[in-house]
Every structure is written in C-alpha cells, then in structure tokens.
Design a protein around this motif. Structure first.
Motif, PDB file in Angstrom:
ATOM      1  N   MET A  58       6.857   4.402  -7.949  1.00 14.71           N
ATOM      2  CA  MET A  58       8.275   4.012  -9.186  1.00 14.71           C
ATOM      3  C   MET A  58       9.375   3.454  -7.309  1.00 14.71           C
ATOM      4  O   MET A  58      10.321   4.374  -6.808  1.00 14.71           O
ATOM      5  CB  MET A  58       8.190   4.769  -9.504  1.00 14.71           C
ATOM      6  N   LEU A  59       9.579   2.576  -6.803  1.00 10.79           N
ATOM      7  CA  LEU A  59      10.329   2.632  -5.898  1.00 10.79           C
ATOM      8  C   LEU A  59      10.681   0.444  -6.157  1.00 10.79           C
ATOM      9  O   LEU A  59      10.214  -0.528  -6.540  1.00 10.79           O
ATOM     10  CB  LEU A  59       9.899   2.047  -4.666  1.00 10.79           C
ATOM     11  N   PRO A  60      12.033   0.844  -5.989  1.00  8.96           N
ATOM     12  CA  PRO A  60      12.436  -1.026  -5.610  1.00  8.96           C
ATOM     13  C   PRO A  60      11.435  -1.550  -4.585  1.00  8.96           C
ATOM     14  O   PRO A  60      11.083  -1.093  -3.648  1.00  8.96           O
ATOM     15  CB  PRO A  60      13.911  -1.158  -5.486  1.00  8.96           C
ATOM     16  N   LEU A  65       7.182   0.423  -0.314  1.00  6.04           N
ATOM     17  CA  LEU A  65       5.831   0.159  -1.289  1.00  6.04           C
ATOM     18  C   LEU A  65       4.890  -0.301  -1.077  1.00  6.04           C
ATOM     19  O   LEU A  65       3.979   0.312  -1.809  1.00  6.04           O
ATOM     20  CB  LEU A  65       6.817  -0.642  -2.071  1.00  6.04           C
ATOM     21  N   ASN A  83       7.998   0.346 -12.361  1.00  9.56           N
ATOM     22  CA  ASN A  83       9.245  -1.213 -13.030  1.00  9.56           C
ATOM     23  C   ASN A  83      10.187   0.403 -12.273  1.00  9.56           C
ATOM     24  O   ASN A  83      10.330   0.853 -13.348  1.00  9.56           O
ATOM     25  CB  ASN A  83       9.180  -0.677 -13.875  1.00  9.56           C
ATOM     26  N   PRO A  84      10.793   0.542 -11.286  1.00 12.62           N
ATOM     27  CA  PRO A  84      11.806   1.726 -10.866  1.00 12.62           C
ATOM     28  C   PRO A  84      13.603   2.057 -11.979  1.00 12.62           C
ATOM     29  O   PRO A  84      13.733   2.978 -12.398  1.00 12.62           O
ATOM     30  CB  PRO A  84      12.374   0.995  -9.446  1.00 12.62           C
ATOM     31  N   ALA A  91       8.113   5.420 -17.699  1.00  7.94           N
ATOM     32  CA  ALA A  91       7.703   6.300 -16.861  1.00  7.94           C
ATOM     33  C   ALA A  91       6.751   7.033 -17.318  1.00  7.94           C
ATOM     34  O   ALA A  91       5.312   7.521 -16.588  1.00  7.94           O
ATOM     35  CB  ALA A  91       8.884   6.397 -15.142  1.00  7.94           C
ATOM     36  N   ASN A 105       7.637   7.773  -5.407  1.00  6.80           N
ATOM     37  CA  ASN A 105       9.034   7.482  -6.009  1.00  6.80           C
ATOM     38  C   ASN A 105      10.204   7.997  -5.114  1.00  6.80           C
ATOM     39  O   ASN A 105      10.394   8.436  -3.933  1.00  6.80           O
ATOM     40  CB  ASN A 105       9.488   8.436  -7.313  1.00  6.80           C
ATOM     41  N   ASN A 106      11.735   8.206  -5.115  1.00  9.25           N
ATOM     42  CA  ASN A 106      12.861   7.788  -4.266  1.00  9.25           C
ATOM     43  C   ASN A 106      13.714   9.281  -4.513  1.00  9.25           C
ATOM     44  O   ASN A 106      13.900   9.428  -3.352  1.00  9.25           O
ATOM     45  CB  ASN A 106      13.643   6.918  -5.039  1.00  9.25           C
ATOM     46  N   SER A 110      14.089  11.274 -10.058  1.00  9.14           N
ATOM     47  CA  SER A 110      13.268  10.321 -10.355  1.00  9.14           C
ATOM     48  C   SER A 110      11.839  11.429 -11.242  1.00  9.14           C
ATOM     49  O   SER A 110      10.756  11.737 -11.346  1.00  9.14           O
ATOM     50  CB  SER A 110      12.302   9.413  -9.241  1.00  9.14           C
TER      51      SER A 110
END
Length: 487
Positions: A58-60, A65, A83-84, A91, A105-106, A110
C-alpha cells in the motif's frame, strides 16, 4: 505468447548496466534493481512469505512498490497492490480477503488489517548473506497479482492474474506497439492498477527498455518531465488529456521524444483525441480492456490506420467477439456483448466460484460492455451492461456506495448513478429515501461516506426523495433517476 522476461533473474547479462527504473529518489540499473529485489525478498522470507503467500503493498507511486512486487514473485508469492488513498475500512477488507502474510506500507499509521507490516523506509537494500533465498523457479501458472475490482454485489473481488496472464499481456503489448529496448515509458497512472503494472512497467522491462515513475500528475510538472527524461511513450486516461489540452497557451513543451501515447480506461471523445494530437503533436492510440483481461484486449495500431471513435483491433493472441443473449456470436456490424478469449484472461475471482462461473463459464470472458465490430475488426463500444460509473478512468460500482448509505439508520432506500462531468466524464450522485418518521441529514451521510470510502467514491450530491422510482421488476429505475438528477 507467454513472456516471463520481465523477471530479473531471466534478464540477459548484457542488460546489467542499462537504466531500468527511476523515480525522484532512485535511479536503478537492471543489476541494481535485481540486487534490491533479492534483499527485499530475503526480508519478506523472514515473515514466512513463500510459494502461495500473498504480499500486500500500500504505497503511492515509487520504485519501492515495484521492488516489493518482484520480491514477492522471487519467492513464488503473489502481490496485491492497494490504493494508498483507501480508508482503513477499504484497505483492511482487501488485506484480509487476500489473506496477506505481510503488508508493506508507509508506516505504523497506515492500515495493515491486523497483519505484520513493514514500513517502506525499513525495506532492506542489501542481503544478509547467502541464506534465506531459494533459487528462483517462477512458473507461468503461479499466481502473480491479486488486483481488486469492485463488483455489482458490493464488496470488491480479487482478480487472480497468473504469470502466464501478465507475461502474455507484456508480450502482446510489446508486439502490437513495437516496444523495444530503445523505448522509455513515463508512468503517470497509479501502480495499484494493472494498466500501470503491465503496460508501463512489465512491457518495457521485458525487452530491456526503461521506466520513469512519477508520483502524481500535475500538467506542468508532467510536461517538464517529458522534456527532462525524453520518454518515448506513456499511458493515460481521458481526464489527463483534458487537463493537458486545457492548459494556457503559454504552457509549451518539447514533446518530440514521444512516438505515441495510449488513451484508455474510459471513453474519450474524437474531439479530445484530435485536440491533444494537434496541440502536442502526439499520436494517440486508444484502446480497451479491463482488469479481468490483465489490462487490454484491443488497441489502435501505432503505424497503421487509427480509427477515431473506435478502440482498435484485437491484440495479438486474443480473440474478441460480439455475442447475442442466446450465446451465439453475431455478424459484423451488429451489436452485442463484447466477449474475449486469450492467454491474458484471468484465472478467476479469489474465493468467488459463482462469480467466476458467471464471467468465464462458457469459455469466453463476458465483459458486460456492448460493442460492434466493423469489417476491418475495429471495435466500437456503444454501451455498458454493467451499472458502473467511470470517473476519470477509475471504475466505481454504485453498490459499494449504496451499501455504505444503507448503513445509516434513517436510510430506507439508496441508489447511486453517474452524472455527467466536463472533466471526469462521470461522477457519483446518490438518491435516498427515509424510513417513515425519520429525517435524513445529508451532511451526516456525506460524513459517513467520507469515513468509509475513498474520496472519488463519495457522492458529489445526495438527493432526498419521498420514494425511489422502480422498474417493473421492483429494482431502482436508474435510467429514470439519471434523467431526474439532470433535469
């Protein structure tokens, strides 16, 4: 037509020093990308990831990624990109439905679905040693991706795509678009979509090309990136082209490196395609597909005739037909449901045997779209069977929004439809009716939607009515609702 040459351990040694992938923080050669992939694979193995596991990411848009995706494949596992912008509700559902072994993830804030997680900044860049990694042995039939797409029954479904599927798609696109080692893709679409993964990443990487990843789309920054990186192609949705052609006249850019651009994911007008080509000198190749076909099934040719108003011809190795309700294929020029066969067609929906049978039971993938094939094999999409809203290239299924609205104690009935929008094509609008003696507070409903849905799914307007119009079988009459909200 399966091609697994996107896997780092299958690359020719001659690629080692070639540029592979970059973003605003990293610039990796093929060898550098492979080294990082091995390090992260070893880290994932420490969390029990192995053949049959699923890794959620789960990353931009960023290089990490892609590293995580390939690291999962290195271990015989699959990946599910999220989708971040998802809420924790959205999620967590995907993480748990996919039964993810670990989430990248971030950071601690998150969503992780209650599963172990790794913050992106904690991903390893070097190996611990020679232990922890088996020899790579990826097989075409192994599950590679779980891409979630909302369905008419409400909750999103995991589309199961094997390496055979994604490898076939990379091979089909490279053949149709004549992608070579000299090509360079500028990625602007979100990497939780199969379009960005397969068309922008796997296709050039499988033939020794390169990829530059942009985190987000801003028209002026995008044009500056074209001038700086000199890409040869990119893939975008109609909304992006709308933003580009609406820039002030003093916004200019040298786009001469672009030999073509792809337009897909939503219908585009002939006028928009022509205006983009006129202003920027970029030949647009419009195509058609869906997640269930691993992205694309048709596209206009780069060098041959591009018929505006059509989505092109079948990609190499695919068969596209038009089917009548009785299951018979109809003659050229007649309309019917678009159906597809090919090595790119999904394995099915995760843990959804009934939905899989409905989509694939007769040996064809049923798209739910209505189309016409002309005498030259060019497909024109004329209508949708599915009750789907396409907002700026993002698929939104009304049932998911309606389920949230029904969660409010005052709401007796809810129906969501798409309303025309000059930039996004369509946006969701809701119509609700209250239980007797109840009063609906629209602001409360909007807040409920914002808490449970991604921003793009939140209705732009909610209309309270005494009763929702019904069709003869007692279901909400959505054509009538669309007419009423536009009047």
């Amino acid at each position: 037509m399966t091609n697994l040459d996107y896997l780092p351990w299958r690359r020719p040694a001659a690629y080692d020093d070639r540029p592979a992938v970059r973003d605003d923080k990293h610039d990796l050669t093929y060898a550098g990308f492979s080294t990082w992939t091995d390090a992260v694979a070893e880290q994932l193995a420490g969390y029990g990831v192995g053949p049959g596991s699923v890794v959620a990411v789960m990353l931009p848009n960023r290089v990490e990624l892609l590293v995580v995706l390939v690291a999962a494949w290195r271990l015989g596992a699959a990946a599910t990109p999220i989708n971040p912008m998802f809420t924790a509700n959205e999620a967590d559902y995907q993480i748990n439905d996919a039964d993810a072994a670990v989430v990248v993830n971030n950071g601690p804030e998150s969503p992780n679905g209650g599963r172990p997680s790794i913050a992106v900044d904690d991903l390893r860049r070097t190996r611990w040693g020679d232990r922890g990694l088996p020899e790579p042995a990826t097989e075409p039939g192994e599950l590679a991706l779980l891409i979630y797409t909302s369905g008419s029954t409400g909750r999103p479904k995991g589309v199961m795509l094997s390496h055979r599927n994604i490898g076939a798609m990379a091979a089909m696109m490279s053949e149709h678009l004549k992608i070579t080692a000299e090509d360079h893709c500028l990625l602007i679409l979100p990497l939780f979509h199969v379009n960005a993964i397969c068309i922008s990443f796997l296709t050039p990487i499988s033939v020794g090309g390169q990829l530059t990843v942009l985190q987000r789309f801003q028209p002026v920054e995008f044009l500056a990136a074209i001038e700086k990186f000199r890409p040869t192609y990119f893939s975008a949705v109609p909304t992006i082209y709308s933003h580009l052609v609406s820039q002030p006249d003093d916004v200019v850019a040298d786009t001469s490196s672009i030999r073509f651009a792809i337009c897909g994911a939503a219908p585009a007008s002939k006028e928009l395609l022509a205006a983009t080509e006129k202003r920027y000198g970029i030949g647009l190749v419009e195509g058609y597909g869906l997640t269930e076909v691993t992205c694309a099934s048709t596209a206009n040719p780069v060098d041959g005739e591009r018929k505006l108003g059509t989505v092109g011809v079948a990609l190499p190795g695919q068969r596209v037909g038009i089917m009548a309700p009785d299951g018979a294929l109809v003659p050229t020029g007649e309309r019917g449901e678009v159906v597809i066969q090919g090595a790119n067609v999904m394995q099915g929906y995760l843990n959804r045997p009934d939905a899989t049978a409905d989509a694939l039971g007769d040996g064809w993938l049923h798209t739910g779209d209505v189309g016409i094939l002309d005498a030259d094999g060019y497909l024109r999409i004329v209508d949708r069977i599915k009750d789907m809203i396409i907002r700026g290239g993002e698929n939104i299924y009304p049932k998911e929004i309606e389920t949230v609205l029904h969660g409010h104690p005052a709401v007796l009935e809810a129906a969501v439809v798409g309303a025309p929008h000059p930039v996004y094509g369509e946006v969701p609008v809701a119509v609700v009716a209250a239980y007797p003696d109840q009063v609906i507070d629209v602001d409360e409903l909007i807040a409920l939607c914002r808490a449970n849905l991604t921003k793009i799914k939140v209705p732009v307007a909610i209309h309270v009515v005494a009763a929702i119009p019904k069709n003869p079988v007692g279901k909400p009459d959505k054509p009538a609702i669309r007419t009423s909200i536009q009047s």
